[in-house]
Design an enzyme around this catalytic site. Structure first.
Site, PDB file in Angstrom:
ATOM      1  N   ALA A 188       9.145   0.711  -6.869  1.00 55.54           N
ATOM      2  CA  ALA A 188       9.711  -0.635  -6.840  1.00 55.54           C
ATOM      3  C   ALA A 188      11.052  -0.669  -7.552  1.00 55.54           C
ATOM      4  CB  ALA A 188       8.740  -1.625  -7.478  1.00 55.54           C
TER       5      ALA A 188
ATOM      6  N   ARG B 124      -8.173   2.413  -5.699  1.00 58.24           N
ATOM      7  CA  ARG B 124      -7.564   1.326  -6.468  1.00 58.24           C
ATOM      8  C   ARG B 124      -8.581   0.217  -6.713  1.00 58.24           C
ATOM      9  NH1 ARG B 124      -1.688   1.255  -6.104  1.00 58.24           N
ATOM     10  NH2 ARG B 124      -0.937   2.873  -4.697  1.00 58.24           N
TER      11      ARG B 124
ATOM     12  N   ARG C 152       1.567  -7.457  -8.635  1.00 56.42           N
ATOM     13  CA  ARG C 152       2.558  -7.300  -7.563  1.00 56.42           C
ATOM     14  C   ARG C 152       2.783  -8.601  -6.786  1.00 56.42           C
ATOM     15  NH1 ARG C 152       4.891  -2.831  -4.749  1.00 56.42           N
ATOM     16  NH2 ARG C 152       3.977  -1.469  -6.314  1.00 56.42           N
TER      17      ARG C 152
ATOM     18  N   ASP D 162      11.627   1.860   0.295  1.00 54.73           N
ATOM     19  CA  ASP D 162      10.735   2.871   0.870  1.00 54.73           C
ATOM     20  C   ASP D 162      11.207   3.377   2.222  1.00 54.73           C
ATOM     21  OD1 ASP D 162       9.086   2.787  -1.303  1.00 54.73           O
ATOM     22  OD2 ASP D 162       7.455   1.685  -0.336  1.00 54.73           O
TER      23      ASP D 162
END
Length: 437
Positions: free
Chosen positions: A334, A205, A111, A321
């Site tokens: 995304a 994560r 990212r 978002d």
């Protein structure tokens, strides 16, 4: 330099905001300012994936080579694995129940590297850091109907068009809805759309260097293949990023009865590895072996928005978002922000869009993007339930697999160019209708 036809303020420097800025920078008659609350552009989280539809947009923006260079592998149209679905919530070896394959497969990136490509293509003078928007005023401040922006540092700025790219906790969405209800007599129930709702799901994560997933005898399958390990009320997604040097892992655990509640506590925090391992104890060996390799997991509350009935009010619009914050289960958050940015840049940049015709251009953007993004928002939630055997088909794996695949039908329903043409056509039709009044 000639006076621009209008000035666009983009509040928020994430993927959506920067894609819009890059898209608009192709039009020298539009002035752009990007206001970012942080001291620099940065992304949290590790992996981002896009599908063929979004890849086509990146190519249309002239960014295909740069993004291809940082993808897990150079994208091409050959058939690739979207995800390999396994039933994994048992101590013995699991098994595949569905293999989702599509042209390009899922195209994966780190990212932060993804954001860096966008930053590298920004004009040098558009970014303003340390600018956290607190409110805006749409009252006319001069002969030109400007929007006055107020920032937390006490400074102000003006623009003709304000785009809220400020994320799922958007300040701009909050004021837009409150103004619509309190100043314009809108439906008070719209105020429920201000705050995000908790999906009932927690995500652990972590990143794993690929060499930790190799031994002399074997290589973990997720190094080459995007994996979806499924079980009752839990699932683990893993895939390679950074040219295959890192594996991104997201392990999710859900309490379905808590969907729609408010999460109590910080949305992102560090947690011990023992908590993660305990959560997935008793899963098939390759899952447990992979999770053992995560040294410092982070713990995320996965939230989403209720689908909004509009993205535009006056000369203020929402994107990404801020408009449709969604769960990550279709790898589409995304991509949907990028599609917003592409369509909006195309209608704003069209020669027929001027200061006086902005309302028609924004209405066309909303008409094209709102139905699609809200559809994906709902579908993402449904997909997450399917992965955890909490959907209508439960764990009927023979029927569940193909139904999971159908959840991505929206990717091929239209093309970005078709959506662009639709938006431009609607904008022109609305202008013609307004001119007749």
């Amino acid at each position: 330099m000639a006076t621009p036809k209008f000035r666009v303020a983009i509040c928020g420097g994430g993927i959506g905001g920067l894609t819009l800025a890059v898209g608009l920078s192709r039009y020298p008659d539009i002035h752009i300012d990007v206001y970012e609350a942080a001291g620099q552009f940065k992304e949290i989280g590790a992996g981002v994936m896009v599908w063929e539809r979004t890849w086509k947009i990146l190519e249309l923006l002239g960014l295909g080579k740069e993004f291809g260079d940082i993808a897990h592998a150079q994208p091409n149209r050959s058939l690739g694995v979207g995800f390999d679905y396994r039933k994994s919530d048992q101590p013995q070896e699991g098994f595949r129940f569905y293999l989702y394959q599509v042209p390009y497969g899922c195209i994966r990136f780190h990212r932060a590297q993804f954001l860096d490509v966008l930053v590298d293509h920004l004009p040098s003078d558009v970014a303003h850091f340390g600018k956290r928007l607190t409110s805006y005023d749409t009252s006319a401040t001069s002969t030109r109907p400007e929007i006055l922006l107020h920032f937390a540092d006490g400074s102000n700025a003006t623009c003709d068009l304000l785009i809220g790219c400020d994320g799922i906790k958007s300040v701009i969405r909050k004021q837009m809805l409150e103004d619509h209800v309190h100043k314009s007599g809108g439906d008070p129930t719209l105020l429920k759309h201000i705050e995000p709702i908790w999906s009932g799901r927690i995500a652990y994560r972590g990143l794993i260097p690929t060499n930790r997933l190799k031994t002399d005898n074997k290589e973990h399958r997720t190094i080459q293949t995007p994996m979806m390990y499924c079980g009752k009320s839990k699932h683990v997604v893993s895939y390679g990023i950074s040219r295959g040097s890192i594996v991104n892992v997201v392990a999710m655990a859900t309490q379905p009865h808590l969907y729609g509640t408010t999460y109590d506590g910080p949305w992102v925090k560090e947690c011990g590895r023992d908590e993660l391992l305990e959560c997935f104890a008793g899963w098939e060996p390759e899952v447990e072996e992979m999770l053992q390799c995560i040294e410092k997991p982070t713990k995320w509350a996965i939230c989403e928005l209720r689908p909004l009935p509009f993205y535009v009010q006056g000369r203020v619009a929402l994107l990404g978002d801020a408009a449709h914050g969604m769960t990550p289960h279709q790898g589409a958050g995304a991509g949907q922000a990028i599609e917003d940015a592409y369509i909006l840049a195309e209608v704003l940049g069209h020669p027929s869009t001027t200061l006086s015709t902005l309302p028609q251009a924004l209405a066309a953007y909303e008409a094209v993007r709102l139905p699609m993004a809200n559809h994906v928002l709902r579908g993402s939630r449904e997909s997450g339930n399917m992965y955890e055997f909490n959907g209508p088909l439960g764990d009927d794996l023979a029927r569940l697999g193909p139904q999971i695949g159908k959840q991505w039908d929206w990717v091929w329903k239209t093309t970005p160019l078709e959506e662009r043409e639709k938006a431009l056509r609607l904008s022109m039709q609305r202008r013609a209708s307004t001119a007749k009044l």
